[in-house]
Design a protein around this motif. Structure first.
Motif, PDB file in Angstrom:
ATOM      1  N   LEU A 192       0.817  -1.200   0.000  1.00 59.77           N
ATOM      2  CA  LEU A 192       0.000   0.000   0.000  1.00 59.77           C
ATOM      3  C   LEU A 192       0.859   1.262   0.000  1.00 59.77           C
ATOM      4  N   CYS A 193       2.101   1.115   0.450  1.00 60.67           N
ATOM      5  CA  CYS A 193       3.021   2.264   0.440  1.00 60.67           C
ATOM      6  C   CYS A 193       3.929   2.263  -0.801  1.00 60.67           C
ATOM      7  N   GLY A 194       3.704   1.300  -1.714  1.00 63.12           N
ATOM      8  CA  GLY A 194       4.478   1.252  -2.942  1.00 63.12           C
ATOM      9  C   GLY A 194       5.883   0.722  -2.761  1.00 63.12           C
ATOM     10  N   LEU A 195       6.106  -0.065  -1.700  1.00 63.62           N
ATOM     11  CA  LEU A 195       7.431  -0.614  -1.433  1.00 63.62           C
ATOM     12  C   LEU A 195       7.507  -2.060  -1.899  1.00 63.62           C
ATOM     13  N   PRO A 196       8.715  -2.597  -2.103  1.00 63.58           N
ATOM     14  CA  PRO A 196       8.835  -4.008  -2.446  1.00 63.58           C
ATOM     15  C   PRO A 196       8.303  -4.895  -1.316  1.00 63.58           C
ATOM     16  N   SER A 197       7.897  -6.096  -1.669  1.00 67.23           N
ATOM     17  CA  SER A 197       7.423  -7.032  -0.641  1.00 67.23           C
ATOM     18  C   SER A 197       8.551  -7.335   0.348  1.00 67.23           C
ATOM     19  N   PRO A 198       8.229  -7.485   1.631  1.00 62.08           N
ATOM     20  CA  PRO A 198       9.269  -7.792   2.622  1.00 62.08           C
ATOM     21  C   PRO A 198       9.883  -9.165   2.355  1.00 62.08           C
ATOM     22  N   LYS A 199      11.153  -9.290   2.688  1.00 64.33           N
ATOM     23  CA  LYS A 199      11.803 -10.590   2.549  1.00 64.33           C
ATOM     24  C   LYS A 199      11.262 -11.548   3.604  1.00 64.33           C
TER      25      LYS A 199
END
Length: 392
Positions: A382-389
């Motif tokens: 939702l914040c436009g960041l890559p998916s967490p590892k």
């Protein structure tokens, strides 16, 4: 459970003993003589699933033990709820506020669990669920960390609980359950989202929870419009804020079917859904009966026609939405092969699946890990960041 006060002869001080039935071995010998309903309840609502729905671990142990000793599921759960409610009333003044909150939520969870084996929408079942919701609302008023909401639609209201983010929210998300297990039952996921800056709407959709029992709003062919009004609610509350949709069990299928059609939905999570809900056969017994009941009918064919409109693999204007599929490797209802069909058929290239190798249906046995995974992924998307590892 009962309390006894005794005086130790050598110490002359009061000793209070809290009596419990205690854990019982759930062997075939212990359960074979129970009623068909009791055996089904013990089988369908595992310890992990019960605690996943908010039942306290000790209450779950005691409920199962009482059923193994011969008490019926509903009365055992109701009696335990009464015990918790007495503890609410005994909690002292302002200092007892946290105690009252905790026991109110435990009471509500036990009452919700007590109606799980009821297949018909009787007046008694409606009253049980209404009382559970009212007690949950009392806890919410004391805690101040969530509020009851009602969303108007053309076919009747939707009921839900809004868990607002602490501080400034960066996104909003809808959380739904499935054929059983509804908004209140997934409040741990709402709390995980709120802790990460996402306002969470724990929603009873058409055919679910209070929406069904209080407002008689069932799953019909017009169900999409109702979910559209829920998205409207979040969009109008915080214009321009990105919105996610999380569906658990059959609700995962619904969430995907909604997400592909609504461009306001920026990310979707399916936790335990199936690619074609209408393929669930009548031989699945009570589960199929509950699918029919969600449609407000006793006509199985008519209910199947409604479920045929839940199309998670359909294309639509929002077909590129990010998708996370969460799957239990030991799910007795939805196999990993079926989850793979759902993943591969989803009309988006931005998708991934996380499998908990020993996970049961909806991964109730890894609730904290599951909630953290879903909430972290949703916050990032939702914040436009890559998916967490994801660390194995």
């Amino acid at each position: 459970m009962s309390a006894k006060q005794e005086v130790a002869e050598d110490l002359l001080v009061p000793v209070v003993t809290l009596d419990f039935v205690g854990s019982r071995a759930e062997t075939e010998e212990a359960t074979s003589g129970l009623s068909a309903e009791s055996q089904a309840a013990l089988r369908q609502f595992s310890l992990e699933r019960m605690t996943g729905y908010g039942v306290d671990y000790a209450d779950a142990i005691e409920l199962r033990a009482r059923v193994i000793e011969g008490q019926d599921w509903r009365s055992a759960a109701t009696e335990l709820a009464d015990v918790c409610l007495r503890r609410v009333e005994a909690a002292p003044g302002d200092a007892g506020r946290p105690t009252r909150i905790g026991y109110l939520r435990r009471t509500s969870a036990l009452l919700r669990m007590s109606q799980m084996m009821m297949l018909s929408d009787t007046a008694q079942r409606r009253a049980i669920f209404s009382r559970a919701a009212d007690l949950y609302a009392q806890a919410a008023e004391l805690s101040g960390d969530r509020e009851r909401v009602t969303i108007e639609t053309g076919r009747g209201p939707l009921a839900g609980w809004l868990v607002p983010a602490g501080g400034t929210a960066t996104g909003s998300a809808i959380v739904i359950g499935g054929v059983e297990g509804w908004g209140m039952d997934f409040d741990s996921l709402g709390e995980a989202l709120a802790a990460r800056g996402i306002d969470a709407l724990l929603l009873d959709g058409p055919g679910q929870g209070e929406t069904r029992f209080t407002y008689e709003h069932y799953l019909t062919a017009g169900w999409r419009d109702a979910y559209g009004r829920a998205v409207d609610f979040l969009d109008q509350r915080s214009p321009g804020r990105p919105i996610g949709f999380i569906g658990n069990s059959m609700g995962g299928s619904v969430a995907m079917a909604v997400a592909v059609q609504d461009t306001r939905i920026k990310a979707c999570v399916d936790n335990g859904g199936i690619h074609a809900p209408w393929l669930v056969p009548p031989t699945m017994g009570t589960f199929f009966s509950k699918m029919v009941a969600a449609c407000g009918t006793t006509d199985a064919d008519a209910a199947v026609d409604v479920w045929k409109t839940v199309t998670p693999l359909a294309d639509g204007p929002n077909s590129g939405y990010p998708l996370l599929v969460v799957q239990g490797g030991q799910d007795p209802m939805i196999s990993t092969d079926l989850a793979q069909i759902l993943l591969e058929g989803a009309p988006t290239d931005d998708k991934q699946m996380v499998v908990f190798s020993d996970g049961n249906h909806c991964v109730y046995n890894h609730k904290h890990d599951r909630d953290a995974l879903i909430a972290d992924w949703m916050a990032a998307r939702l914040c436009g960041l890559p998916s967490p590892k994801i660390a194995s």
